[in-house]
Write a protein that holds these residues in place. Structure first.
Motif, PDB file in Angstrom:
ATOM      1  N   ASP A 198       4.861 -11.178   2.378  1.00 31.61           N
ATOM      2  CA  ASP A 198       5.939 -12.224   2.872  1.00 31.61           C
ATOM      3  C   ASP A 198       5.983 -13.426   2.391  1.00 31.61           C
ATOM      4  N   PRO A 199       7.204 -13.861   1.662  1.00 34.41           N
ATOM      5  CA  PRO A 199       7.400 -15.291   0.954  1.00 34.41           C
ATOM      6  C   PRO A 199       6.977 -16.334   2.078  1.00 34.41           C
ATOM      7  N   ASP A 200       7.150 -16.146   3.345  1.00 35.44           N
ATOM      8  CA  ASP A 200       7.168 -17.243   4.366  1.00 35.44           C
ATOM      9  C   ASP A 200       5.897 -16.896   5.196  1.00 35.44           C
ATOM     10  N   LEU A 201       4.823 -16.229   4.629  1.00 34.02           N
ATOM     11  CA  LEU A 201       3.606 -15.856   5.219  1.00 34.02           C
ATOM     12  C   LEU A 201       3.070 -17.202   6.081  1.00 34.02           C
ATOM     13  N   PRO A 202       3.086 -18.467   5.371  1.00 34.82           N
ATOM     14  CA  PRO A 202       2.507 -19.646   6.277  1.00 34.82           C
ATOM     15  C   PRO A 202       3.309 -19.940   7.370  1.00 34.82           C
ATOM     16  N   GLY A 203       4.463 -19.481   7.248  1.00 30.89           N
ATOM     17  CA  GLY A 203       5.527 -19.867   8.453  1.00 30.89           C
ATOM     18  C   GLY A 203       5.050 -18.854   9.506  1.00 30.89           C
ATOM     19  N   ARG A 204       4.953 -17.581   9.333  1.00 29.08           N
ATOM     20  CA  ARG A 204       4.653 -16.525  10.233  1.00 29.08           C
ATOM     21  C   ARG A 204       3.424 -17.068  10.751  1.00 29.08           C
ATOM     22  N   VAL A 205       2.260 -17.601  10.172  1.00 31.77           N
ATOM     23  CA  VAL A 205       0.972 -17.742  10.622  1.00 31.77           C
ATOM     24  C   VAL A 205       1.293 -18.968  11.577  1.00 31.77           C
ATOM     25  N   ARG A 206       1.876 -19.902  11.342  1.00 37.77           N
ATOM     26  CA  ARG A 206       2.195 -21.225  12.100  1.00 37.77           C
ATOM     27  C   ARG A 206       2.990 -20.761  13.396  1.00 37.77           C
ATOM     28  N   ASP A 214      -8.247 -21.936  13.337  1.00 38.07           N
ATOM     29  CA  ASP A 214      -9.675 -22.479  13.403  1.00 38.07           C
ATOM     30  C   ASP A 214     -10.660 -22.144  12.174  1.00 38.07           C
ATOM     31  N   ALA A 215     -10.093 -20.863  11.387  1.00 35.02           N
ATOM     32  CA  ALA A 215     -10.834 -20.488  10.162  1.00 35.02           C
ATOM     33  C   ALA A 215     -10.055 -19.795   9.427  1.00 35.02           C
ATOM     34  N   VAL A 216     -10.053 -19.809   8.104  1.00 36.19           N
ATOM     35  CA  VAL A 216      -9.562 -18.881   7.221  1.00 36.19           C
ATOM     36  C   VAL A 216     -10.337 -18.091   6.517  1.00 36.19           C
ATOM     37  N   PHE A 217     -10.455 -16.784   6.161  1.00 37.48           N
ATOM     38  CA  PHE A 217     -11.424 -15.967   5.385  1.00 37.48           C
ATOM     39  C   PHE A 217     -10.567 -15.604   4.117  1.00 37.48           C
ATOM     40  N   ASP A 218     -10.681 -16.172   3.204  1.00 34.97           N
ATOM     41  CA  ASP A 218      -9.978 -15.729   1.985  1.00 34.97           C
ATOM     42  C   ASP A 218     -10.869 -15.387   0.775  1.00 34.97           C
ATOM     43  N   HIS A 219     -10.562 -14.112   0.374  1.00 33.28           N
ATOM     44  CA  HIS A 219     -11.223 -13.448  -0.694  1.00 33.28           C
ATOM     45  C   HIS A 219     -10.224 -13.408  -1.995  1.00 33.28           C
ATOM     46  N   ILE A 220      -9.177 -13.990  -1.803  1.00 39.63           N
ATOM     47  CA  ILE A 220      -8.035 -13.748  -3.074  1.00 39.63           C
ATOM     48  C   ILE A 220      -8.233 -14.978  -3.844  1.00 39.63           C
ATOM     49  N   GLY A 221      -8.533 -16.313  -3.400  1.00 42.20           N
ATOM     50  CA  GLY A 221      -8.608 -17.535  -4.516  1.00 42.20           C
ATOM     51  C   GLY A 221      -7.132 -17.520  -5.087  1.00 42.20           C
ATOM     52  N   GLY A 222      -7.225 -18.019  -6.507  1.00 39.31           N
ATOM     53  CA  GLY A 222      -6.109 -18.445  -7.113  1.00 39.31           C
ATOM     54  C   GLY A 222      -5.419 -19.395  -6.431  1.00 39.31           C
ATOM     55  N   GLU A 223      -3.981 -19.579  -6.605  1.00 38.63           N
ATOM     56  CA  GLU A 223      -3.209 -20.667  -6.038  1.00 38.63           C
ATOM     57  C   GLU A 223      -2.960 -20.298  -4.677  1.00 38.63           C
ATOM     58  N   GLY A 224      -3.084 -19.167  -4.175  1.00 37.14           N
ATOM     59  CA  GLY A 224      -2.803 -18.879  -2.708  1.00 37.14           C
ATOM     60  C   GLY A 224      -3.809 -19.631  -1.897  1.00 37.14           C
ATOM     61  N   ILE A 225      -5.141 -20.079  -2.340  1.00 36.86           N
ATOM     62  CA  ILE A 225      -6.061 -20.746  -1.419  1.00 36.86           C
ATOM     63  C   ILE A 225      -5.583 -22.025  -1.008  1.00 36.86           C
ATOM     64  N   VAL A 226      -4.434 -22.469  -1.709  1.00 36.22           N
ATOM     65  CA  VAL A 226      -4.023 -23.994  -1.180  1.00 36.22           C
ATOM     66  C   VAL A 226      -3.372 -23.737   0.454  1.00 36.22           C
ATOM     67  N   ASP A 227      -2.445 -22.398   0.394  1.00 35.83           N
ATOM     68  CA  ASP A 227      -1.965 -22.284   1.582  1.00 35.83           C
ATOM     69  C   ASP A 227      -2.881 -21.997   2.548  1.00 35.83           C
ATOM     70  N   SER A 228      -4.252 -21.170   2.359  1.00 36.13           N
ATOM     71  CA  SER A 228      -5.117 -21.022   3.363  1.00 36.13           C
ATOM     72  C   SER A 228      -5.673 -22.272   3.749  1.00 36.13           C
ATOM     73  N   TYR A 229      -6.014 -23.327   2.858  1.00 35.92           N
ATOM     74  CA  TYR A 229      -6.491 -24.622   3.518  1.00 35.92           C
ATOM     75  C   TYR A 229      -5.440 -25.385   4.287  1.00 35.92           C
ATOM     76  N   ARG A 230      -4.155 -25.261   3.869  1.00 31.39           N
ATOM     77  CA  ARG A 230      -3.069 -26.081   4.515  1.00 31.39           C
ATOM     78  C   ARG A 230      -2.834 -25.265   6.061  1.00 31.39           C
ATOM     79  N   LEU A 231      -3.346 -24.222   6.295  1.00 28.35           N
ATOM     80  CA  LEU A 231      -3.150 -23.622   7.469  1.00 28.35           C
ATOM     81  C   LEU A 231      -4.210 -23.820   8.562  1.00 28.35           C
ATOM     82  N   LEU A 232      -5.230 -24.694   8.037  1.00 25.21           N
ATOM     83  CA  LEU A 232      -6.281 -24.862   8.967  1.00 25.21           C
ATOM     84  C   LEU A 232      -5.923 -26.073  10.110  1.00 25.21           C
TER      85      LEU A 232
END
Length: 357
Positions: A198-206, A214-232
């Motif tokens: 989903d191109p608006d995945l961060p919005g769906r999470v918010r 409270d926590a994100v578990f991310d095995h993907i890495g790459g540039e998507g890790i930035v969104d994972s951090y911002r969702l905390l």
């Protein structure tokens, strides 16, 4: 009658090959050395680590050729000097990193974790590396608390399904990303599924966690890790444990990991109350006794939940060791929920013998 078969069958990864390039070889059954146990392997998993190794992309993999196999479940056949002879005949799980894709393998006795009687070996296999990884990320790194909300990427995978179940058992709400065909399975585990594309995945999470997770578990890495951090949320924790986004990108296996480390270190310098960590299953092994004690304690917790029925082992497929190429293709297809497990070939003895009747 039965005759002693002093042979071992192993799957060899000869180089950067397609799955059909995996090779089978046989050789003499090894004798355990000091402190070792010879294990007749009943089940060994196909993890993301082997997928990376096949491409030469695993951070510290050995030189080709070698026998893959990150973990296993099996029965002890014999023990070497200094190892307890009472281990023989009992079923254990073990982390191996390599060597598990074999009919038999040598394991340091201190690395063995007993599997409760009555637990199916293939089901136990699904929670060895996945169970330790999920338990430690949840409880030792993120230190989750009941009532909090976490985001699990790849919630249909081996580690992902384990994370979801253990988090729910701890009273934690879970948002899980997966492709739509896996949403029913993710929902059945107790998580709220979202489409990872989903191109608006961060919005769906918010929308589900307006104050952040409270926590994100991310095995993907790459540039998507930035969104994972911002969702905390404030005080939240990012737990990175892989670089799947770069699996198929040619180049050094170390560069993506080092770039990720640098990014996580920088984020930890920011005064925003958020934490960013890279989880390494093998960290702390230099203090071997303490490391082994943690593994026994954490895997023991997960195996106890499995034995009691409070945890469901998701075996995506049971494929004979001799069909390792098929197992690798299936694991890499992204079409399954749970873990692909290699099991002993029919007719292979579990005590170092073959039936020759």
């Amino acid at each position: 009658m039965k005759a002693r078969s002093a042979m071992i069958t192993e799957v060899v990864l000869p180089g950067q090959v397609e799955p059909e390039g995996l090779q089978l070889r046989t050789g003499p059954l090894p004798e355990p050395g000091p402190g070792q146990a010879l294990v007749a392997v009943e089940a060994s998993g196909v993890s993301f680590a082997e997928q990376q190794m096949r491409r030469g992309k695993y951070y510290d993999q050995p030189p080709f050729p070698f026998v893959p196999g990150y973990d296993l479940v099996g029965r002890v056949v014999s023990t070497g000097p200094g190892a307890d002879p009472a281990l023989r005949g009992r079923r254990f799980a073990a982390l191996t990193k390599i060597g598990g894709w074999a009919s038999h393998t040598l394991v340091d006795a201190g690395d063995l974790v007993e599997v409760p009687e009555g637990v199916d070996p293939a089901e136990a296999e699904t929670v060895v590396v996945n169970g330790i990884t999920a338990w430690q990320m949840l409880h030792r790194v993120a230190k989750v608390r009941p009532g909090t909300t976490v985001l699990v990427h790849g919630a249909n995978g081996g580690v992902g399904t384990t994370l979801v179940q253990l988090a729910r058992h701890a009273g934690v709400k879970v948002i899980g990303t997966a492709s739509p065909r896996h949403h029913d399975a993710v929902r059945a585990l107790g998580a709220t599924p979202l489409d990872y594309r989903d191109p608006d995945l961060p919005g769906r999470v918010r929308a589900l966690a307006p104050g952040g997770v409270d926590a994100v578990f991310d095995h993907i890495g790459g540039e998507g890790i930035v969104d994972s951090y911002r969702l905390l949320a404030h005080g939240g924790t990012l737990v990175s444990y892989g670089t799947a986004a770069t699996r198929d990108i040619p180049g050094s296996s170390r560069t993506p990991v080092l770039k990720l480390f640098a990014r996580l270190a920088l984020w930890n310098l920011l005064p925003n109350g958020r934490g960013a960590h890279f989880y390494n299953l093998w960290a702390g092994r230099r203090r071997l006794a303490a490391y082994q004690a943690r593994i026994r304690a954490d895997l023991g917790q997960v195996l106890a939940l499995l034995a009691s029925g409070e945890f469901t082992a998701l075996v995506a497929a049971r494929i004979p060791l001799s069909d390792a190429a098929e197992a690798m293709r299936l694991a890499e297809s992204g079409t399954v929920t749970g873990k692909v497990v290699l099991v002993a070939d029919q007719g292979a003895g579990q005590d170092g013998e073959e039936d020759t009747r």
